[in-house]
Design a protein around this motif. Sequence first.
Motif, mmCIF file in Angstrom:
data_model
loop_
_atom_site.group_PDB
_atom_site.id
_atom_site.type_symbol
_atom_site.label_atom_id
_atom_site.label_comp_id
_atom_site.label_asym_id
_atom_site.label_seq_id
_atom_site.Cartn_x
_atom_site.Cartn_y
_atom_site.Cartn_z
ATOM 1 N N THR A 36 0.832 -1.204 0.000
ATOM 2 C CA THR A 36 0.000 0.000 0.000
ATOM 3 C C THR A 36 0.866 1.254 0.000
ATOM 4 N N GLU A 37 1.933 1.250 0.777
ATOM 5 C CA GLU A 37 2.839 2.393 0.833
ATOM 6 C C GLU A 37 3.521 2.612 -0.516
ATOM 7 N N VAL A 38 3.971 1.544 -1.138
ATOM 8 C CA VAL A 38 4.650 1.653 -2.427
ATOM 9 C C VAL A 38 3.687 2.134 -3.504
ATOM 10 N N ILE A 39 2.456 1.682 -3.484
ATOM 11 C CA ILE A 39 1.471 2.127 -4.468
ATOM 12 C C ILE A 39 1.191 3.614 -4.285
ATOM 13 N N GLY A 40 1.133 4.079 -3.048
ATOM 14 C CA GLY A 40 0.944 5.513 -2.801
ATOM 15 C C GLY A 40 2.095 6.339 -3.346
ATOM 16 N N GLU A 41 3.319 5.861 -3.132
ATOM 17 C CA GLU A 41 4.490 6.563 -3.670
ATOM 18 C C GLU A 41 4.473 6.564 -5.193
ATOM 19 N N LEU A 42 4.086 5.457 -5.783
ATOM 20 C CA LEU A 42 4.021 5.348 -7.234
ATOM 21 C C LEU A 42 3.006 6.329 -7.811
ATOM 22 N N SER A 43 1.843 6.433 -7.182
ATOM 23 C CA SER A 43 0.831 7.361 -7.694
ATOM 24 C C SER A 43 1.308 8.807 -7.562
ATOM 25 N N CYS A 44 2.054 9.120 -6.498
ATOM 26 C CA CYS A 44 2.625 10.470 -6.366
ATOM 27 C C CYS A 44 3.657 10.728 -7.449
ATOM 28 N N ASN A 45 4.490 9.742 -7.734
ATOM 29 C CA ASN A 45 5.495 9.907 -8.781
ATOM 30 C C ASN A 45 4.866 10.064 -10.159
ATOM 31 N N ILE A 46 3.822 9.329 -10.436
ATOM 32 C CA ILE A 46 3.127 9.454 -11.718
ATOM 33 C C ILE A 46 2.498 10.829 -11.838
ATOM 34 N N ALA A 47 1.872 11.289 -10.761
ATOM 35 C CA ALA A 47 1.267 12.621 -10.783
ATOM 36 C C ALA A 47 2.337 13.692 -10.974
ATOM 37 N N ALA A 48 3.509 13.511 -10.363
ATOM 38 C CA ALA A 48 4.591 14.478 -10.514
ATOM 39 C C ALA A 48 5.114 14.477 -11.945
ATOM 40 N N MET A 49 5.188 13.319 -12.554
ATOM 41 C CA MET A 49 5.655 13.234 -13.934
ATOM 42 C C MET A 49 4.685 13.909 -14.885
ATOM 43 N N ARG A 50 3.425 13.862 -14.571
ATOM 44 C CA ARG A 50 2.408 14.523 -15.403
ATOM 45 C C ARG A 50 2.368 16.027 -15.151
ATOM 46 N N GLY A 51 3.043 16.476 -14.119
ATOM 47 C CA GLY A 51 3.055 17.896 -13.792
ATOM 48 C C GLY A 51 1.890 18.330 -12.952
ATOM 49 N N GLU A 52 1.173 17.372 -12.361
ATOM 50 C CA GLU A 52 0.010 17.715 -11.563
ATOM 51 C C GLU A 52 0.414 18.231 -10.190
ATOM 52 N N ILE A 53 1.487 17.705 -9.632
ATOM 53 C CA ILE A 53 1.989 18.178 -8.341
ATOM 54 C C ILE A 53 3.493 18.331 -8.453
ATOM 55 N N PRO A 54 4.089 19.197 -7.662
ATOM 56 C CA PRO A 54 5.547 19.349 -7.721
ATOM 57 C C PRO A 54 6.265 18.107 -7.196
ATOM 58 N N LYS A 55 7.440 17.806 -7.754
ATOM 59 C CA LYS A 55 8.217 16.650 -7.313
ATOM 60 C C LYS A 55 8.765 16.897 -5.924
ATOM 61 N N ARG A 56 8.953 15.824 -5.196
ATOM 62 C CA ARG A 56 9.504 15.903 -3.845
ATOM 63 C C ARG A 56 10.998 15.920 -3.912
#
Length: 56
Positions: A36-56
Amino acid sequence: MTDISEVFGFIKDFGFPVVLSWFLLVRMENKLAGLTEVIGELSCNIAAMRGEIPKR
Protein backbone atom coordinates in the motif's frame (compact mmCIF):
# COMPACT_ATOMS: atom_id res chain seq x y z
CA MET A 1 -21.55 -34.44 27.55
CA THR A 2 -19.04 -34.86 24.77
CA ASP A 3 -16.28 -37.38 24.94
CA ILE A 4 -12.78 -35.92 25.47
CA SER A 5 -11.48 -37.81 22.42
CA GLU A 6 -14.14 -36.06 20.33
CA VAL A 7 -12.92 -32.66 21.58
CA PHE A 8 -9.32 -33.59 20.75
CA GLY A 9 -10.51 -34.73 17.35
CA PHE A 10 -11.97 -31.27 16.67
CA ILE A 11 -8.74 -29.62 17.78
CA LYS A 12 -6.71 -31.94 15.60
CA ASP A 13 -8.96 -31.44 12.58
CA PHE A 14 -9.61 -27.72 12.87
CA GLY A 15 -6.89 -26.36 15.17
CA PHE A 16 -3.96 -26.71 12.80
CA PRO A 17 -5.73 -25.10 9.82
CA VAL A 18 -6.88 -22.21 12.01
CA VAL A 19 -3.39 -21.61 13.39
CA LEU A 20 -1.84 -21.88 9.93
CA SER A 21 -4.40 -19.46 8.47
CA TRP A 22 -3.77 -16.98 11.27
CA PHE A 23 0.00 -17.18 10.74
CA LEU A 24 -0.31 -16.61 6.99
CA LEU A 25 -2.73 -13.70 7.46
CA VAL A 26 -0.36 -12.00 9.89
CA ARG A 27 2.52 -12.36 7.45
CA MET A 28 0.37 -11.16 4.55
CA GLU A 29 -0.83 -8.13 6.52
CA ASN A 30 2.73 -6.80 6.77
CA LYS A 31 3.31 -7.33 3.07
CA LEU A 32 0.03 -5.62 2.18
CA ALA A 33 0.94 -2.62 4.31
CA GLY A 34 4.25 -2.29 2.47
CA LEU A 35 2.51 -2.72 -0.87
CA THR A 36 0.00 0.00 0.00
CA GLU A 37 2.84 2.39 0.83
CA VAL A 38 4.65 1.65 -2.43
CA ILE A 39 1.47 2.13 -4.47
CA GLY A 40 0.94 5.51 -2.80
CA GLU A 41 4.49 6.56 -3.67
CA LEU A 42 4.02 5.35 -7.23
CA SER A 43 0.83 7.36 -7.69
CA CYS A 44 2.62 10.47 -6.37
CA ASN A 45 5.50 9.91 -8.78
CA ILE A 46 3.13 9.45 -11.72
CA ALA A 47 1.27 12.62 -10.78
CA ALA A 48 4.59 14.48 -10.51
CA MET A 49 5.65 13.23 -13.93
CA ARG A 50 2.41 14.52 -15.40
CA GLY A 51 3.05 17.90 -13.79
CA GLU A 52 0.01 17.71 -11.56
CA ILE A 53 1.99 18.18 -8.34
CA PRO A 54 5.55 19.35 -7.72
CA LYS A 55 8.22 16.65 -7.31
CA ARG A 56 9.50 15.90 -3.85
